[in-house]
Write a protein that holds these residues in place. Structure first.
Motif, PDB file in Angstrom:
ATOM      1  N   SER A  76       0.731  -1.087   0.039  1.00 37.67           N
ATOM      2  CA  SER A  76      -0.062  -0.060  -0.112  1.00 37.67           C
ATOM      3  C   SER A  76       0.897   1.154  -0.065  1.00 37.67           C
ATOM      4  O   SER A  76       0.441   2.364  -0.456  1.00 37.67           O
ATOM      5  CB  SER A  76      -0.940   0.055   1.252  1.00 37.67           C
ATOM      6  N   MET A  77       2.121   1.026   0.653  1.00 38.32           N
ATOM      7  CA  MET A  77       2.928   2.419   0.834  1.00 38.32           C
ATOM      8  C   MET A  77       3.692   2.533  -0.649  1.00 38.32           C
ATOM      9  O   MET A  77       4.046   3.416  -1.244  1.00 38.32           O
ATOM     10  CB  MET A  77       4.000   2.039   1.654  1.00 38.32           C
ATOM     11  N   ILE A  78       3.859   1.459  -1.369  1.00 37.87           N
ATOM     12  CA  ILE A  78       4.178   1.569  -2.804  1.00 37.87           C
ATOM     13  C   ILE A  78       3.326   2.216  -3.806  1.00 37.87           C
ATOM     14  O   ILE A  78       3.745   3.058  -4.362  1.00 37.87           O
ATOM     15  CB  ILE A  78       4.486   0.190  -3.563  1.00 37.87           C
ATOM     16  N   GLU A  79       2.038   1.843  -3.324  1.00 35.37           N
ATOM     17  CA  GLU A  79       1.039   2.558  -4.388  1.00 35.37           C
ATOM     18  C   GLU A  79       0.970   4.209  -3.946  1.00 35.37           C
ATOM     19  O   GLU A  79       0.847   5.017  -4.872  1.00 35.37           O
ATOM     20  CB  GLU A  79      -0.379   1.989  -4.137  1.00 35.37           C
ATOM     21  N   ILE A  80       1.053   4.552  -2.523  1.00 30.59           N
ATOM     22  CA  ILE A  80       1.190   5.883  -2.227  1.00 30.59           C
ATOM     23  C   ILE A  80       2.445   6.577  -2.853  1.00 30.59           C
ATOM     24  O   ILE A  80       2.410   7.699  -3.483  1.00 30.59           O
ATOM     25  CB  ILE A  80       1.072   5.995  -0.517  1.00 30.59           C
ATOM     26  N   SER A  81       3.647   5.907  -2.832  1.00 31.06           N
ATOM     27  CA  SER A  81       4.682   6.489  -3.450  1.00 31.06           C
ATOM     28  C   SER A  81       4.681   6.786  -4.811  1.00 31.06           C
ATOM     29  O   SER A  81       4.855   7.738  -5.560  1.00 31.06           O
ATOM     30  CB  SER A  81       5.766   5.371  -3.219  1.00 31.06           C
ATOM     31  N   LYS A  82       3.946   5.824  -5.649  1.00 30.12           N
ATOM     32  CA  LYS A  82       3.574   6.188  -7.149  1.00 30.12           C
ATOM     33  C   LYS A  82       2.764   7.213  -7.299  1.00 30.12           C
ATOM     34  O   LYS A  82       2.930   8.011  -8.314  1.00 30.12           O
ATOM     35  CB  LYS A  82       2.889   4.802  -7.607  1.00 30.12           C
ATOM     36  N   ARG A  83       1.700   7.411  -6.528  1.00 30.62           N
ATOM     37  CA  ARG A  83       0.947   8.732  -6.472  1.00 30.62           C
ATOM     38  C   ARG A  83       1.506   9.937  -6.458  1.00 30.62           C
ATOM     39  O   ARG A  83       1.341  10.863  -6.991  1.00 30.62           O
ATOM     40  CB  ARG A  83      -0.295   8.601  -5.693  1.00 30.62           C
ATOM     41  N   ASN A  84       2.465   9.743  -5.380  1.00 33.82           N
ATOM     42  CA  ASN A  84       3.080  11.095  -4.840  1.00 33.82           C
ATOM     43  C   ASN A  84       4.117  11.506  -6.165  1.00 33.82           C
ATOM     44  O   ASN A  84       4.017  12.766  -6.640  1.00 33.82           O
ATOM     45  CB  ASN A  84       3.805  10.813  -3.583  1.00 33.82           C
ATOM     46  N   ALA A  85       4.915  10.482  -6.672  1.00 37.16           N
ATOM     47  CA  ALA A  85       5.688  10.589  -7.858  1.00 37.16           C
ATOM     48  C   ALA A  85       5.070  11.177  -9.122  1.00 37.16           C
ATOM     49  O   ALA A  85       5.676  12.127  -9.551  1.00 37.16           O
ATOM     50  CB  ALA A  85       6.461   9.478  -7.931  1.00 37.16           C
ATOM     51  N   LEU A  86       3.628  10.869  -9.287  1.00 38.20           N
ATOM     52  CA  LEU A  86       2.972  11.265 -10.443  1.00 38.20           C
ATOM     53  C   LEU A  86       2.766  12.760 -10.304  1.00 38.20           C
ATOM     54  O   LEU A  86       2.645  13.387 -11.314  1.00 38.20           O
ATOM     55  CB  LEU A  86       1.744  10.252 -10.431  1.00 38.20           C
ATOM     56  N   GLU A  87       2.424  13.007  -8.851  1.00 38.68           N
ATOM     57  CA  GLU A  87       1.920  14.338  -8.703  1.00 38.68           C
ATOM     58  C   GLU A  87       3.072  15.146  -8.902  1.00 38.68           C
ATOM     59  O   GLU A  87       2.945  16.502  -9.117  1.00 38.68           O
ATOM     60  CB  GLU A  87       1.572  14.354  -7.189  1.00 38.68           C
ATOM     61  N   ALA A  88       4.251  14.782  -8.531  1.00 34.59           N
ATOM     62  CA  ALA A  88       5.560  15.645  -8.670  1.00 34.59           C
ATOM     63  C   ALA A  88       6.206  15.654 -10.219  1.00 34.59           C
ATOM     64  O   ALA A  88       6.905  16.235 -10.505  1.00 34.59           O
ATOM     65  CB  ALA A  88       6.634  15.213  -7.648  1.00 34.59           C
ATOM     66  N   GLY A  89       5.192  14.756 -11.042  1.00 27.40           N
ATOM     67  CA  GLY A  89       5.754  14.847 -12.474  1.00 27.40           C
ATOM     68  C   GLY A  89       6.854  13.924 -12.827  1.00 27.40           C
ATOM     69  O   GLY A  89       7.614  13.867 -13.629  1.00 27.40           O
ATOM     70  N   LEU A  90       7.220  12.856 -11.780  1.00 28.49           N
ATOM     71  CA  LEU A  90       8.507  12.167 -11.804  1.00 28.49           C
ATOM     72  C   LEU A  90       8.168  10.624 -11.774  1.00 28.49           C
ATOM     73  O   LEU A  90       9.029   9.738 -11.464  1.00 28.49           O
ATOM     74  CB  LEU A  90       9.234  12.536 -10.614  1.00 28.49           C
ATOM     75  N   ALA A  91       6.867  10.114 -12.207  1.00 28.24           N
ATOM     76  CA  ALA A  91       6.668   8.949 -12.208  1.00 28.24           C
ATOM     77  C   ALA A  91       7.585   8.042 -13.262  1.00 28.24           C
ATOM     78  O   ALA A  91       7.908   6.910 -12.613  1.00 28.24           O
ATOM     79  CB  ALA A  91       5.163   8.685 -12.539  1.00 28.24           C
ATOM     80  N   ASP A  92       8.044   8.503 -14.187  1.00 26.48           N
ATOM     81  CA  ASP A  92       8.802   7.612 -15.161  1.00 26.48           C
ATOM     82  C   ASP A  92      10.223   7.752 -14.734  1.00 26.48           C
ATOM     83  O   ASP A  92      11.152   6.735 -15.294  1.00 26.48           O
ATOM     84  CB  ASP A  92       8.524   8.486 -16.570  1.00 26.48           C
ATOM     85  N   ASP A  93      10.625   8.426 -13.823  1.00 26.23           N
ATOM     86  CA  ASP A  93      11.933   8.519 -13.414  1.00 26.23           C
ATOM     87  C   ASP A  93      12.409   7.514 -12.107  1.00 26.23           C
ATOM     88  O   ASP A  93      13.465   7.595 -11.651  1.00 26.23           O
ATOM     89  CB  ASP A  93      12.368   9.802 -12.767  1.00 26.23           C
ATOM     90  N   ILE A  94      11.242   7.071 -11.336  1.00 24.77           N
ATOM     91  CA  ILE A  94      11.456   6.475 -10.186  1.00 24.77           C
ATOM     92  C   ILE A  94      10.983   4.933 -10.356  1.00 24.77           C
ATOM     93  O   ILE A  94       9.867   4.724 -10.725  1.00 24.77           O
ATOM     94  CB  ILE A  94      11.081   7.061  -8.885  1.00 24.77           C
ATOM     95  N   HIS A  95      11.589   3.865 -10.057  1.00 24.89           N
ATOM     96  CA  HIS A  95      11.431   2.367 -10.025  1.00 24.89           C
ATOM     97  C   HIS A  95      10.659   1.998  -8.620  1.00 24.89           C
ATOM     98  O   HIS A  95      11.629   1.985  -7.824  1.00 24.89           O
ATOM     99  CB  HIS A  95      12.221   1.658 -10.479  1.00 24.89           C
ATOM    100  N   PHE A  96       9.309   2.037  -8.401  1.00 27.90           N
ATOM    101  CA  PHE A  96       9.059   1.486  -6.964  1.00 27.90           C
ATOM    102  C   PHE A  96       8.654   0.022  -7.139  1.00 27.90           C
ATOM    103  O   PHE A  96       8.065  -0.387  -8.108  1.00 27.90           O
ATOM    104  CB  PHE A  96       7.764   2.278  -6.760  1.00 27.90           C
TER     105      PHE A  96
END
Length: 374
Positions: free
Chosen positions: A257-277
């Motif tokens: 569930s924390m990984i899903e939250i991390s992905k949402r936060n990275a998406l909000e920062a515009g960095l979803a493609d830069d981080i592998h969760f």
């Protein structure tokens, strides 16, 4: 001045020097000089500071009369329009004027007196306009009057739409990264990433994206801060972002569930493609990558009931990460027995405050492997 957490003043000073300022580093703050463009630039770019404040005046005062007279002597209309809303916060330490509410009231009265005279007001000031947060801080009878230009603290970047149980503040996460040997061309791993703050801050650094790009600052509402200049500063920052460099940034957590939250936060920062969760336990982690940096903020086990499971985790961390000798490892915890359970003495320890909690940053420096040229 840029205010900051105890222990990271030198980092804030270095950030300001890198932006081109002459600085004076003091406990909990760094002084520098500038104009309205600099107010906007430092709010936008400082990764490790809490706030940017204008120092309006400094003087010694041991009586309320002295406090009133010295405060009144300032040209308050330079900063505050007639309709300004200006609450006065206060702090006092080791001073004759130890009553904070009385000191706040005297400063407020002095400013009202000054503004009423300047603006020829015989009734109360309206205070219906923009917000100008003021503070009177008294330490050893030395008074500092400041105006906060930031608003919500700089750690509130605006991308963290959800957080975990014990989140690391964004500016503290940035400080932890800047204290390491990591460069954007190296692998980066947070093995217990929680809501993703460390990997997201690493990606912001790696892309040279201004940490304040996603938010506004209170000074942008003030009539004497030019919206044109504010837009120019933001456009200049935008032009400096690097979207070409390839980044290798990963965030793992045992909790899906924390990984899903991390992905949402990275998406909000515009960095979803830069981080592998990825959902993976520390004990199960494997990699053939070399010369990377691991930064972890493991649970501290503050409650006695948690101690056993936390110490078990520290042992697993040691078993998993110690063999990765080309990687440098950095772990923040308040548990001073960390090295004992991790199974290795740190190369260096640094005392930091995570909020009000004393913590140590345990650093295990790796020995880089020289890659042979093919």
């Amino acid at each position: 001045m840029a205010t900051c957490a105890a222990g990271i003043e030198a980092l804030v000073g270095k950030e300001l020097r890198n932006l081109g300022y002459d600085v004076q580093v003091e406990n909990g703050r760094v002084r520098f000089e500038g104009d309205q463009r600099d107010i906007l630039t430092t709010n936008l770019w400082l990764r490790t500071a809490d706030r940017i404040k204008i120092i309006i005046d400094e003087f010694d005062a041991r009586t309320f009369d002295e406090l009133f007279e010295q405060t009144t002597a300032n040209a308050w209309d330079t900063y505050l329009p007639m309709d300004a809303k200006f609450p006065v916060e206060g702090r006092s330490h080791n001073s004759k004027l130890h009553s904070v509410p009385d000191s706040q009231a005297i400063v407020k009265k002095a400013i009202v007196s000054s503004l009423s005279e300047t603006y020829h007001r015989h009734t109360r000031l309206p205070e219906t306009g923009a917000l100008f947060p003021l503070e009177v801080a008294i330490n050893k009878d030395h008074v500092m009057l400041t105006l906060d230009t930031t608003g919500s603290s700089l750690f509130k970047r605006g991308y963290r739409i959800e957080k975990g149980p014990a989140p690391l503040k964004e500016n503290m996460a940035a400080a932890l990264i800047l204290l390491t040997s990591w460069y954007p061309d190296m692998p980066f791993l947070d093995p217990m990433c929680g809501s993703g703050t460390l990997p997201i801050e690493a990606a912001l650094i790696g892309r040279n994206i201004a940490p304040g790009f996603n938010r506004d600052f209170i000074c942008e509402q003030w009539p004497w801060i030019s919206s044109t200049v504010a837009q120019e500063v933001r456009d200049e920052a935008d032009a400096k972002a690097d979207y070409e460099t390839e980044l290798d940034i990963a965030g793992n957590d045992i909790d899906g569930s924390m990984i899903e939250i991390s992905k949402r936060n990275a998406l909000e920062a515009g960095l979803a493609d830069d981080i592998h969760f990825k959902q993976v336990a520390v004990a199960d982690f494997k990699t053939d990558k070399i010369n990377g940096v691991i930064i972890g903020n493991p649970p501290y086990g503050q409650r006695m009931s948690d101690k056993e499971s936390v110490h078990k985790l520290y042992k697993q961390m040691g078993q998993t990460f110690r063999p990765m000798t080309s990687w440098s490892k950095y772990f923040l915890t308040s548990d001073l027995e960390f090295e004992q359970y991790y199974g290795q003495s740190a190369t260096k320890r640094r005392k930091l405050y995570n909020g009000s909690l004393r913590t140590d940053y345990f650093q295990f420096w790796g020995k880089k492997i020289r890659e042979s040229a093919n």
